[in-house]
Design an enzyme around this catalytic site. Sequence first.
Site, PDB file in Angstrom:
ATOM      1  N   LYS A 135      11.038  13.175   1.506  1.00 42.53           N
ATOM      2  CA  LYS A 135      12.175  12.386   1.996  1.00 42.53           C
ATOM      3  C   LYS A 135      13.411  12.521   1.097  1.00 42.53           C
ATOM      4  CE  LYS A 135       9.604   8.983   4.704  1.00 42.53           C
ATOM      5  NZ  LYS A 135       9.349   7.562   5.000  1.00 42.53           N
ATOM      6  N   GLU A 189      24.947   6.127   6.918  1.00 42.50           N
ATOM      7  CA  GLU A 189      25.072   5.105   5.866  1.00 42.50           C
ATOM      8  C   GLU A 189      23.679   4.624   5.437  1.00 42.50           C
ATOM      9  OE1 GLU A 189      27.120   1.613   7.187  1.00 42.50           O
ATOM     10  OE2 GLU A 189      27.347   0.843   5.153  1.00 42.50           O
ATOM     11  N   GLY A 214      11.285   3.182  -1.752  1.00 47.15           N
ATOM     12  CA  GLY A 214      12.063   3.860  -0.718  1.00 47.15           C
ATOM     13  C   GLY A 214      12.114   3.081   0.587  1.00 47.15           C
ATOM     14  N   ALA A 215      10.991   2.497   0.982  1.00 44.74           N
ATOM     15  CA  ALA A 215      10.945   1.777   2.265  1.00 44.74           C
ATOM     16  C   ALA A 215      11.888   0.576   2.224  1.00 44.74           C
ATOM     17  CB  ALA A 215       9.521   1.336   2.565  1.00 44.74           C
ATOM     18  N   LEU A 252       3.582  -3.301   5.710  1.00 42.49           N
ATOM     19  CA  LEU A 252       4.118  -2.001   6.139  1.00 42.49           C
ATOM     20  C   LEU A 252       3.041  -0.935   6.325  1.00 42.49           C
ATOM     21  CD1 LEU A 252       6.979  -3.108   5.672  1.00 42.49           C
ATOM     22  CD2 LEU A 252       7.545  -0.915   4.654  1.00 42.49           C
ATOM     23  N   TYR A 295      -0.371   0.722   7.605  1.00 41.85           N
ATOM     24  CA  TYR A 295      -0.970   0.528   8.926  1.00 41.85           C
ATOM     25  C   TYR A 295      -2.301   1.277   9.016  1.00 41.85           C
ATOM     26  CZ  TYR A 295       1.235   5.054   9.498  1.00 41.85           C
ATOM     27  OH  TYR A 295       1.631   6.347   9.311  1.00 41.85           O
ATOM     28  N   GLY A 300       2.078  -2.236   9.993  1.00 43.62           N
ATOM     29  CA  GLY A 300       3.241  -1.400  10.238  1.00 43.62           C
ATOM     30  C   GLY A 300       3.124  -0.379  11.355  1.00 43.62           C
ATOM     31  N   GLN A 312      10.339   3.495  14.730  1.00 45.79           N
ATOM     32  CA  GLN A 312      11.226   4.481  14.073  1.00 45.79           C
ATOM     33  C   GLN A 312      11.166   5.812  14.816  1.00 45.79           C
ATOM     34  OE1 GLN A 312      10.458   7.434  12.335  1.00 45.79           O
ATOM     35  NE2 GLN A 312       8.251   7.162  12.575  1.00 45.79           N
TER      36      GLN A 312
HETATM   37  P1  NDP Z   1       7.376   3.704  -3.075  1.00 44.61           P
HETATM   38  O1  NDP Z   1       6.391   4.498  -3.825  1.00 44.61           O
HETATM   39  O2  NDP Z   1       8.793   4.154  -2.982  1.00 44.61           O
HETATM   40  O3  NDP Z   1       7.434   2.211  -3.716  1.00 44.61           O
HETATM   41  C1  NDP Z   1       6.248   1.539  -4.002  1.00 44.61           C
HETATM   42  C2  NDP Z   1       6.537   0.073  -4.313  1.00 44.61           C
HETATM   43  O4  NDP Z   1       5.295  -0.620  -4.364  1.00 44.61           O
HETATM   44  C3  NDP Z   1       7.246  -0.179  -5.640  1.00 44.61           C
HETATM   45  O5  NDP Z   1       8.162  -1.233  -5.485  1.00 44.61           O
HETATM   46  C4  NDP Z   1       6.077  -0.580  -6.580  1.00 44.61           C
HETATM   47  O6  NDP Z   1       6.469  -1.492  -7.596  1.00 44.61           O
HETATM   48  C5  NDP Z   1       5.217  -1.331  -5.596  1.00 44.61           C
HETATM   49  N1  NDP Z   1       3.785  -1.409  -5.965  1.00 44.61           N
HETATM   50  C6  NDP Z   1       2.865  -0.409  -5.975  1.00 44.61           C
HETATM   51  N2  NDP Z   1       1.647  -0.880  -6.305  1.00 44.61           N
HETATM   52  C7  NDP Z   1       1.796  -2.224  -6.499  1.00 44.61           C
HETATM   53  C8  NDP Z   1       0.906  -3.271  -6.856  1.00 44.61           C
HETATM   54  N3  NDP Z   1      -0.398  -3.053  -7.082  1.00 44.61           N
HETATM   55  N4  NDP Z   1       1.401  -4.540  -6.963  1.00 44.61           N
HETATM   56  C9  NDP Z   1       2.718  -4.777  -6.750  1.00 44.61           C
HETATM   57  N5  NDP Z   1       3.615  -3.826  -6.388  1.00 44.61           N
HETATM   58  C10 NDP Z   1       3.147  -2.563  -6.284  1.00 44.61           C
HETATM   59  O7  NDP Z   1       6.741   3.477  -1.633  1.00 44.61           O
HETATM   60  P2  NDP Z   1       7.504   3.307  -0.223  1.00 44.61           P
HETATM   61  O8  NDP Z   1       8.561   2.292  -0.397  1.00 44.61           O
HETATM   62  O9  NDP Z   1       7.871   4.632   0.326  1.00 44.61           O
HETATM   63  O10 NDP Z   1       6.309   2.751   0.712  1.00 44.61           O
HETATM   64  C11 NDP Z   1       5.847   1.411   0.584  1.00 44.61           C
HETATM   65  C12 NDP Z   1       4.796   1.124   1.667  1.00 44.61           C
HETATM   66  O11 NDP Z   1       5.390   1.213   2.951  1.00 44.61           O
HETATM   67  C13 NDP Z   1       3.612   2.094   1.677  1.00 44.61           C
HETATM   68  O12 NDP Z   1       2.431   1.343   1.947  1.00 44.61           O
HETATM   69  C14 NDP Z   1       3.916   3.009   2.851  1.00 44.61           C
HETATM   70  O13 NDP Z   1       2.758   3.562   3.429  1.00 44.61           O
HETATM   71  C15 NDP Z   1       4.586   2.026   3.798  1.00 44.61           C
HETATM   72  N6  NDP Z   1       5.468   2.660   4.804  1.00 44.61           N
HETATM   73  C16 NDP Z   1       5.204   2.419   6.130  1.00 44.61           C
HETATM   74  C17 NDP Z   1       5.986   2.980   7.107  1.00 44.61           C
HETATM   75  C18 NDP Z   1       5.682   2.693   8.550  1.00 44.61           C
HETATM   76  O14 NDP Z   1       6.232   3.363   9.419  1.00 44.61           O
HETATM   77  N7  NDP Z   1       4.844   1.716   8.861  1.00 44.61           N
HETATM   78  C19 NDP Z   1       7.140   3.843   6.775  1.00 44.61           C
HETATM   79  C20 NDP Z   1       7.375   3.987   5.344  1.00 44.61           C
HETATM   80  C21 NDP Z   1       6.550   3.421   4.406  1.00 44.61           C
HETATM   81  P3  NDP Z   1       7.044  -0.973  -9.029  1.00 44.61           P
HETATM   82  O15 NDP Z   1       8.434  -0.487  -8.778  1.00 44.61           O
HETATM   83  O16 NDP Z   1       7.035  -2.217  -9.876  1.00 44.61           O
HETATM   84  O17 NDP Z   1       6.102   0.109  -9.486  1.00 44.61           O
END
Ligand code: NDP
Length: 277
Positions: free
Chosen positions: A69, A81, A133-134, A219, A221, A243, A250
Amino acid sequence: MTDQYAVIGNPIGHTKSPLIHRLFAKETGQDITYTGMEAPTEPADAFAATVRRFIAAGGRGMNVTAPFKLQAFAIADERSERAALAGAVNAMKFENGRIIAENFDGVGLVRDIEVNLNQPLAGKRVLVLGAGGAVRGALLPFIAARPAELVVANRHVPKAEAVVAQVASSSRLIACGYRELETMGQFDLVVNATSASLTGQLPPVAPSVFSPRGAAYELAYGKGLTPFLRLARNAGVQGVADGVGMLVEQAAEAFEWWRGVRPRTQAVIDRLTVPLK
Ligand code: NDP
């Protein structure tokens, strides 16, 4: 010639996108092909080269999934944006050799919550867990839905602060850590946008954030009742969802962007739903 689309990622075997888009194409009578494409992660320019080959072969658009991504953002000629704020791209359209980039994850999420789950966000207190990222992709669509308050909580607090600092909003926007949530009362909607559920973990969130009259959204699923959704249920929340609806919504946004026709989503969501038990 039949218009060609694809989803690109690595690995790609798990993707539901070809099924979703084929169902959309059938329902709307669109003559397209949509395939899963695995790009190598090495060398560094392998992703860009794979996309360029697809464009040269007549490809019209692509969805982008992990881990590409950010690379898709980097190779784009034009970015929306939403994509710019997210710093990440989940859909591309190819026009005259140019790559136009979008990020529909957040719109899909908000549409699933407001339309499919019938939980309008205007005037509500919303808590989002995670700042990856999400969440970056979802921030503008959340703000557009005009909640009274939007709290972004993350383990690593500066990351939440950086996400929130990027946007202006008429809603109250707060970035914080998990400890601070214990004194913030109940939220109408709690969204788990961490990746904790992918490894069966629970973000360290206090049960006091849930309102029995509110909703909880995961999120991730296809995993049934995750530890987060179980915590919400145990706190008395009736409205829990994962999700899958976000995924399908999307995809519908991308389909409409590419084809100019909006597919119906509910039957596809029903088909892909794994029961929450
Ligand atoms: P990223 O890797 O960008 O971010 C992960 C986030 O999760 C960070 O904020 C991290 O915190 C936090 N995190 C990870 N493990 C833990 C934990 N044990 N306790 C607390 N916080 C934790 O992931 P994305 O944002 O890309 O994805 C997030 C979720 O969304 C995933 O489950 C993904 O599968 C899902 N998703 C679903 C979609 C859909 O269409 N349904 C589309 C896109 C994503 P820190 O910064 O402190 O490490």
